[in-house]
Design a protein around this motif. Structure first.
Motif, PDB file in Angstrom:
ATOM      1  N   THR A  73       0.805  -1.212   0.045  1.00 27.83           N
ATOM      2  CA  THR A  73      -0.074   0.195   0.009  1.00 27.83           C
ATOM      3  C   THR A  73       0.844   1.176  -0.037  1.00 27.83           C
ATOM      4  O   THR A  73       0.520   2.212  -0.741  1.00 27.83           O
ATOM      5  CB  THR A  73      -1.094  -0.080   1.140  1.00 27.83           C
ATOM      6  N   ARG A  77       0.997   4.294  -3.086  1.00 24.78           N
ATOM      7  CA  ARG A  77       0.844   5.375  -2.700  1.00 24.78           C
ATOM      8  C   ARG A  77       2.044   6.272  -3.288  1.00 24.78           C
ATOM      9  O   ARG A  77       1.755   7.340  -3.767  1.00 24.78           O
ATOM     10  CB  ARG A  77       0.487   5.684  -1.100  1.00 24.78           C
ATOM     11  N   ARG A  78       3.365   5.880  -2.725  1.00 27.65           N
ATOM     12  CA  ARG A  78       4.254   6.713  -3.093  1.00 27.65           C
ATOM     13  C   ARG A  78       4.497   6.897  -4.494  1.00 27.65           C
ATOM     14  O   ARG A  78       4.865   7.688  -5.261  1.00 27.65           O
ATOM     15  CB  ARG A  78       5.513   6.496  -2.566  1.00 27.65           C
ATOM     16  N   ALA A  81       0.943   8.392  -6.604  1.00 29.33           N
ATOM     17  CA  ALA A  81       0.618   9.604  -6.080  1.00 29.33           C
ATOM     18  C   ALA A  81       1.599  10.658  -6.519  1.00 29.33           C
ATOM     19  O   ALA A  81       1.454  11.817  -6.888  1.00 29.33           O
ATOM     20  CB  ALA A  81       0.340   9.920  -4.611  1.00 29.33           C
TER      21      ALA A  81
END
Length: 242
Positions: A73, A77-78, A81
């Motif tokens: 996760t 996200r890194r 995003a």
């Protein structure tokens, strides 16, 4: 043979080879040979299949453990995003794949993801366990009795799989632990059957974890009346890491 005499194991026989292949204790070259024989020899392949069935009750005690999803996760996200945040309207019109800023952002996110991947086990190290499983092939020269023993440190028990050999009428097999030159310590009478489980006492757990010798003696029904072996050793072997 007595416990004071040589109790070194004698390996041999396709049945024992198949069992050792299933539990994964063969050397790399031996395992390659066994793998080729599985493909080429129907009888040997049947022995391997049979041992996989025999060992399945031992494996059933260990549930599957899925890795935590938190790392994936965080990486997602890194990565995604950060990549989305660096794209400008002009870059969007020109195409995301031709955007230099996009690739720079993606590279930065990849570095950040790698840092997370490395940092997670450092910040949350797994609990260090002793050697959780040890295995021994128990055999003896001149005896047809063979057992495969697996010591499970996590559950404090020895699992035994009966390979061959029968106990005489009015007799029992008894399992012993031998540590160096100390007197043998009884671990209990081995129940009859294809598989058996013997609970290990707290006093014996540390000694077994260090790799003791296991031996099986033939005793009167109910076990040795003296607390020490009274009958011949019919099988023995060293515990080794899997």
């Amino acid at each position: 043979m007595t416990l004071a005499e040589d109790t070194g194991p004698e390996r041999g026989g396709d049945d024992l080879l198949a069992a050792e292949y299933v539990i994964g204790v063969l050397a790399a070259d031996e395992r390659q040979i066994a793998s080729r024989r599985i493909d080429a020899e129907t009888d040997f392949a049947r022995l391997v299949d049979g041992w996989e069935v025999n060992f399945s009750p031992l494996a059933a005690a260990y549930p599957e453990i899925e890795p935590p999803v938190s790392v994936k996760t965080a990486v997602d996200r890194r990565l995604f995003a950060s990549a989305a945040s660096v794209a400008t309207p002009a870059e969007s019109r020109d195409g995301l794949w031709s955007s230099l800023a996009f690739w720079r952002g993606l590279a930065a996110a990849a570095v950040a993801a790698l840092a997370i991947y490395i940092a997670v086990p450092i910040l949350n190290p797994p609990v260090e366990q002793p050697r959780s499983r040890l295995v021994a092939s128990l055999t003896a020269e001149g005896s047809d009795v063979k057992y495969l023993a697996v010591y499970d440190a996590a559950h404090h028990e020895v699992g035994l799989s009966h390979v061959s050999g029968e106990r005489a009428a009015g007799k029992d097999f008894e399992l012993w632990m031998i540590e160096g030159k100390n007197p043998p310590v009884s671990m209990g009478v081995i129940p009859a059957g294809a598989t058996a489980h013997i609970v290990v006492s707290p006093a014996a757990q540390q000694k077994l974890a260090q790799g003791a010798v296991l031996a099986v003696s033939l005793e009167p029904s109910g076990g040795s009346p003296t607390g020490q072996p009274t009958g011949p050793v019919v099988a023995a072997g060293d515990l080794k890491s899997i």
